[in-house]
Design a protein around this motif. Structure first.
Motif, short mmCIF file in Angstrom:
data_model
loop_
_atom_site.label_atom_id
_atom_site.label_comp_id
_atom_site.label_asym_id
_atom_site.label_seq_id
_atom_site.Cartn_x
_atom_site.Cartn_y
_atom_site.Cartn_z
N THR A 202 0.82 -1.21 0.00
CA THR A 202 0.00 0.00 0.00
C THR A 202 0.85 1.27 0.00
O THR A 202 0.31 2.37 0.08
N GLY A 203 2.16 1.11 -0.12
CA GLY A 203 3.01 2.25 -0.41
C GLY A 203 2.64 2.88 -1.75
O GLY A 203 3.06 3.98 -2.06
N LEU A 204 1.82 2.15 -2.52
CA LEU A 204 1.33 2.70 -3.78
C LEU A 204 0.41 3.90 -3.54
O LEU A 204 0.34 4.80 -4.39
N ALA A 205 -0.29 3.93 -2.41
CA ALA A 205 -1.29 4.98 -2.18
C ALA A 205 -0.72 6.39 -2.35
O ALA A 205 -1.22 7.17 -3.16
N PRO A 206 0.31 6.78 -1.60
CA PRO A 206 0.82 8.15 -1.77
C PRO A 206 1.46 8.39 -3.13
O PRO A 206 1.38 9.50 -3.67
N LEU A 207 2.09 7.36 -3.70
CA LEU A 207 2.73 7.54 -5.01
C LEU A 207 1.70 7.63 -6.13
O LEU A 207 1.93 8.31 -7.14
N TYR A 208 0.56 6.98 -5.96
CA TYR A 208 -0.54 7.13 -6.91
C TYR A 208 -1.02 8.57 -6.90
O TYR A 208 -1.29 9.17 -7.95
N ALA A 209 -1.12 9.15 -5.71
CA ALA A 209 -1.52 10.55 -5.59
C ALA A 209 -0.46 11.48 -6.17
O ALA A 209 -0.78 12.42 -6.92
N VAL A 210 0.80 11.23 -5.86
CA VAL A 210 1.89 12.08 -6.37
C VAL A 210 1.95 11.99 -7.90
O VAL A 210 2.16 13.01 -8.59
N LEU A 211 1.79 10.79 -8.44
CA LEU A 211 1.79 10.61 -9.90
C LEU A 211 0.72 11.47 -10.55
O LEU A 211 0.98 12.21 -11.51
N ARG A 212 -0.50 11.38 -10.05
CA ARG A 212 -1.59 12.16 -10.66
C ARG A 212 -1.39 13.66 -10.44
O ARG A 212 -1.74 14.46 -11.29
N ASP A 213 -0.79 14.02 -9.30
CA ASP A 213 -0.47 15.42 -9.05
C ASP A 213 0.55 15.92 -10.07
O ASP A 213 0.44 17.04 -10.59
N ALA A 214 1.55 15.09 -10.37
CA ALA A 214 2.57 15.47 -11.36
C ALA A 214 1.93 15.68 -12.73
O ALA A 214 2.26 16.66 -13.44
N LEU A 215 1.03 14.81 -13.11
CA LEU A 215 0.38 14.95 -14.42
C LEU A 215 -0.54 16.17 -14.44
O LEU A 215 -0.68 16.83 -15.48
N GLN A 216 -1.14 16.50 -13.29
CA GLN A 216 -1.95 17.72 -13.21
C GLN A 216 -1.08 18.95 -13.42
O GLN A 216 -1.56 19.97 -13.94
N HIS A 217 0.18 18.86 -13.03
CA HIS A 217 1.11 19.97 -13.22
C HIS A 217 1.83 19.89 -14.57
O HIS A 217 2.83 20.57 -14.79
N ASN A 218 1.31 19.04 -15.46
CA ASN A 218 1.83 18.93 -16.83
C ASN A 218 3.29 18.51 -16.86
O ASN A 218 4.12 19.09 -17.58
N HIS A 219 3.62 17.48 -16.08
CA HIS A 219 4.98 16.96 -16.06
C HIS A 219 5.38 16.50 -17.46
O HIS A 219 4.62 15.77 -18.12
N GLN A 220 6.57 16.88 -17.91
CA GLN A 220 7.00 16.63 -19.28
C GLN A 220 7.96 15.45 -19.42
O GLN A 220 7.95 14.75 -20.43
N ALA A 221 8.80 15.22 -18.43
CA ALA A 221 9.83 14.19 -18.53
C ALA A 221 9.25 12.80 -18.24
O ALA A 221 8.09 12.65 -17.83
N LYS A 222 10.06 11.80 -18.44
CA LYS A 222 9.63 10.42 -18.26
C LYS A 222 9.32 10.13 -16.79
O LYS A 222 10.03 10.57 -15.89
N ILE A 223 8.28 9.35 -16.57
CA ILE A 223 7.93 8.87 -15.23
C ILE A 223 7.87 7.35 -15.29
O ILE A 223 7.17 6.78 -16.13
N ARG A 224 8.58 6.72 -14.39
CA ARG A 224 8.54 5.25 -14.31
C ARG A 224 8.03 4.84 -12.94
O ARG A 224 8.60 5.21 -11.92
N LEU A 225 6.93 4.08 -12.91
CA LEU A 225 6.35 3.59 -11.67
C LEU A 225 6.48 2.08 -11.61
O LEU A 225 6.06 1.38 -12.53
#
Length: 313
Positions: A202-225
């Motif tokens: 369930t360490g996925l929970a905060p990273l799922y939120a951070v991932l979507r937050d990054a995309l909301q901020h129009n993150h341009q570089a590569k993201i690997r989860l």
């Protein structure tokens, strides 16, 4: 010997005694979890007297100015009066709007608070059960995006909160208490920097939120989860994450069991020097992730972690 006043009782304790132990030994019920100053479950207000705070940085300046302290990190140095945290007065009541299983052992709770709860993606909050049990859980929701507060409850093993959570249903209420944490967060000036997100359980929970937050901020570089769990059946959110990856060219998502994890981590080689890494899970997993990232060339000061500490006895 100092006198300790709390919950209408007056007891004598040894000088320099741990405050949490002194309260518990006196029969005063105080919730606690990690005993390391991380979960904030044992928060109390110092009304008067002398104590030594061994981890003053654990609480923000406003909370400290109001007298709040973490009992597990304090020593009683003289006569002391403390006020216990009352979730009915100091926390926010929240109704359960959804209660469903993401896997056989991960329960998703979505809560609608009676008043706004201020938080950032990546932080955690204390959830209080009706039985007065408090445990920290990371937000899986994103503020100003999701109309609810979302938490993922690991029910694999029996526990005071997880056992109570299994019996929850829509319409019931919990209290959302202290919001804390913040090592796992997204900063707007990270848009051009590659991100690696490593989550266990369930360490996925905060990273799922951070991932979507990054995309909301129009993150341009590569993201690997990379999300790992003890076996394939325990991996969750596979479909929404794969759908997100299919619609986001710079996002790569990988779900692996514990047996597959070493091979997945071995693929982390020669990553760009500007890469930032966010990792979350139990201590053993976080240590493994951090070591693998360092070997892959990610500087330690570019790796941010959140430990899911077990309940201390």
């Amino acid at each position: 010997m100092p006198e300790l006043r709390a919950a209408g009782q007056v007891v004598t304790v040894a000088a320099a005694a741990n405050l949490l132990d002194s309260l518990l030994d006196s029969g005063i019920k105080v919730p606690y979890s990690c005993r390391a100053g991380s979960c904030h479950a044992c928060i109390v207000r110092c009304v008067a007297g002398e104590l030594q705070d061994n981890q003053p940085q654990a609480l923000d300046a406003q909370s400290r100015a109001q007298g709040w302290r973490l009992a597990c990190q304090c020593q009683v140095m003289g006569d002391l009066s403390v006020e216990l945290y009352d979730p009915s007065k100091q926390a926010t009541r929240a109704a359960i709007s959804a209660c469903d299983w993401l896997s056989a052992e991960v329960l998703r709770l979505r809560l609608i608070p009676e008043k706004p709860v201020v938080y950032r993606a990546g932080q955690h909050a204390l959830l209080w059960s009706a039985q007065g049990v408090a445990r920290p859980y990371s937000f899986a929701s994103v503020p100003d995006v999701d109309p609810w507060l979302e938490f993922h409850i690991d029910c694999r093993h029996s526990g005071a909160f997880s056992d109570a959570a299994r019996l929850l249903s829509v319409g019931e209420s919990l209290h959302v208490g202290v919001v804390s944490g913040g090592e796992l967060r997204y900063e707007p000036d990270w848009q051009e920097r590659p991100l690696i997100l490593l989550a266990a359980g369930t360490g996925l929970a905060p990273l799922y939120a951070v991932l979507r937050d990054a995309l909301q901020h129009n993150h341009q570089a590569k993201i690997r989860l990379i999300h790992s769990a003890h076996d394939a059946q325990a991996l969750y959110l596979r479909e929404p994450l794969q759908t997100l990856a299919a619609n986001t060219p710079q996002l790569e998502v990988q779900h692996v069991s514990a047996a597959e994890l070493p091979a997945a981590l071995a693929q982390l080689r020669l990553v760009p020097r500007q890469t930032l890494a966010l990792i979350c899970g139990k201590p053993g997993n976080v240590e493994l992730f951090a070591r693998s990232l360092y070997m892959a060339g990610v500087p330690r000061n570019q790796t941010f972690s959140d430990l899911f500490l077990p309940h201390a006895q």
